[in-house]
Design an enzyme around this catalytic site. Structure first.
Site, PDB file in Angstrom:
ATOM      1  N   GLU A  11       1.766 -11.020  -6.090  1.00  0.00           N
ATOM      2  CA  GLU A  11       1.410  -9.903  -6.954  1.00  0.00           C
ATOM      3  C   GLU A  11       2.554  -8.909  -6.996  1.00  0.00           C
ATOM      4  O   GLU A  11       3.454  -8.958  -6.152  1.00  0.00           O
ATOM      5  CB  GLU A  11       0.132  -9.213  -6.448  1.00  0.00           C
ATOM      6  CG  GLU A  11       0.300  -8.529  -5.101  1.00  0.00           C
ATOM      7  CD  GLU A  11      -1.036  -8.039  -4.519  1.00  0.00           C
ATOM      8  OE1 GLU A  11      -2.042  -8.765  -4.601  1.00  0.00           O
ATOM      9  OE2 GLU A  11      -1.056  -6.922  -3.975  1.00  0.00           O
ATOM     10  N   HIS A  37       0.220  -5.676   3.322  1.00  0.00           N
ATOM     11  CA  HIS A  37       0.322  -4.607   2.338  1.00  0.00           C
ATOM     12  C   HIS A  37      -0.973  -3.841   2.168  1.00  0.00           C
ATOM     13  O   HIS A  37      -2.044  -4.359   2.482  1.00  0.00           O
ATOM     14  CB  HIS A  37       0.781  -5.156   0.980  1.00  0.00           C
ATOM     15  CG  HIS A  37      -0.183  -6.117   0.358  1.00  0.00           C
ATOM     16  ND1 HIS A  37      -0.276  -7.442   0.721  1.00  0.00           N
ATOM     17  CD2 HIS A  37      -1.122  -5.954  -0.605  1.00  0.00           C
ATOM     18  CE1 HIS A  37      -1.199  -8.044   0.006  1.00  0.00           C
ATOM     19  NE2 HIS A  37      -1.740  -7.167  -0.804  1.00  0.00           N
ATOM     20  N   ARG A  50      -8.379  -9.671   4.979  1.00  0.00           N
ATOM     21  CA  ARG A  50      -8.375  -8.281   5.411  1.00  0.00           C
ATOM     22  C   ARG A  50      -8.030  -8.234   6.898  1.00  0.00           C
ATOM     23  O   ARG A  50      -8.712  -8.838   7.712  1.00  0.00           O
ATOM     24  CB  ARG A  50      -9.765  -7.701   5.155  1.00  0.00           C
ATOM     25  CG  ARG A  50      -9.771  -6.246   4.843  1.00  0.00           C
ATOM     26  CD  ARG A  50     -11.177  -5.759   4.502  1.00  0.00           C
ATOM     27  NE  ARG A  50     -11.519  -5.918   3.102  1.00  0.00           N
ATOM     28  CZ  ARG A  50     -12.667  -6.438   2.660  1.00  0.00           C
ATOM     29  NH1 ARG A  50     -13.582  -6.877   3.505  1.00  0.00           N
ATOM     30  NH2 ARG A  50     -12.912  -6.517   1.372  1.00  0.00           N
TER      31      ARG A  50
HETATM   32 ZN    ZN Z   1      -3.015  -7.619  -2.512  1.00  0.00          ZN
END
Ligand code: ZN
Length: 318
Positions: A115, A172, A192
């Site tokens: 991304e 990130h 996560r």
């Molecule tokens: Zn991400």
């Protein structure tokens, strides 16, 4: 000549979301905790509808399945890209995404996720998490198990207009006070690592510690953005990134210019101001794609757009 295909966004409420998608973009959002606008998406978790024109009301996934010639006949089971606007009022969880190979094996054949972020706006002292300070996997595991988050996590200051490429394996997090346009592979797989011990409906959100440790790259390496600029008539085109999955540019329109579509299709998001595309008016918050064989197109007005397309090496490899 083909027509531009405009899309209706899908909105997602998030514990960290806010109301800027309404305040800044004029969208009608479900609540004051709206975190994501899925602006160009054919993902099953948020499949955009076409707005107007001969495909009015149909989903992007249907178009990709049934009208593949609009997309230059590219191969693949799913539409390859996903464009979001993210309103982070609070911090997002610290996370990491797998690559294609890991996701294929561990997530039912799903795609991995590369991304990139264009910072649309942010608070004056805003920061973002990219990378970590562990030198080896062992050190990474130790720091995670001992919850030494401040030591582990790399936090950097950001400014409006910054751009970051986030490859799989990169730790990130978008932090509070940040509005971002995200261009990504069409995937929703997130591991996560840490969620600040927050609760959602009285419970902490699920963490994925082992999978995170599996995929996090050690030591962290930054991927630099390119940012080469070119003036084309009244448009300043700035190339932000090319990778295996997408190529992303920023267009600053002050006047007019003509371009020709050479890619299978091209996606546009108007992120500031307004203008005109071949006689069709555009305003901030509009998202559209130009299908294959659209030919030349003319942009005019006073606006900023983020535009992306798929990269041919990806098509050839499939
Ligand atoms: Zn991400």
């Amino acid at each position: 000549m083909h027509e531009a295909i405009f899309l209706e966004p899908v909105f997602k409420e998030m514990i960290w979301g806010g109301n800027r998608l309404s305040k800044d973009f004029g969208y009608s959002i479900p609540s004051d905790k709206t975190g994501e606008c899925w602006a160009v998406s054919a993902h099953k978790n948020g499949d955009c509808r076409i707005r107007g024109g001969r495909f009015d009301g149909r989903h992007l996934s249907e178009l990709f399945a049934g009208e593949r010639e609009l997309f230059g006949g590219i191969e693949g089971d799913v539409f390859p890209l996903l464009i979001k606007i993210i309103d982070a009022k609070e911090d997002l969880s610290i996370q990491v995404h797998p690559d294609n190979a890991y996701a294929k094996e561990h997530e039912n054949g799903s795609l991995g996720k590369t991304e990139c972020w264009y910072i649309l706006d942010c608070d004056r002292d805003a920061k973002i998490v990219i990378g970590h300070h562990a030198k080896t996997k062992e050190e990474l595991r130790q720091m995670i198990e001992q919850k030494r988050w401040d030591e582990l996590i790399r936090v950097i200051p950001i400014r409006k207009g910054d751009f970051f490429q986030i490859v799989p394996g990169t730790v990130h997090a978008i932090k509070g006070g940040t509005l971002i346009l995200e261009t990504q592979q069409n995937s929703d797989i997130t591991y996560r690592l840490y969620d600040y011990d927050r609760l959602q409906n009285g419970k902490p959100r699920e963490l994925h510690i082992e999978k995170s440790i599996d995929v996090i790259g050690c030591p962290h390496r930054d991927v630099g953005a390119e940012r080469a600029k070119e003036q084309i008539g009244g448009v300043l085109r700035e190339h932000l990134i090319s990778c295996d999955y997408y190529s992303v540019d920023r267009l600053e329109v002050k006047g007019e210019a003509e371009f020709s579509l050479t890619e299978p299709f091209r996606i546009f998001s108007v992120v500031e101001g307004g203008g005109v595309l071949d006689g069709v008016s555009l305003k901030k918050g509009d998202h559209f794609l130009l299908p294959a064989n659209y030919g030349t197109y003319r942009l005019s007005g006073d606006m900023v757009l983020i535009t992306s397309c798929v990269v041919s090496s990806e098509r050839e490899r499939k």
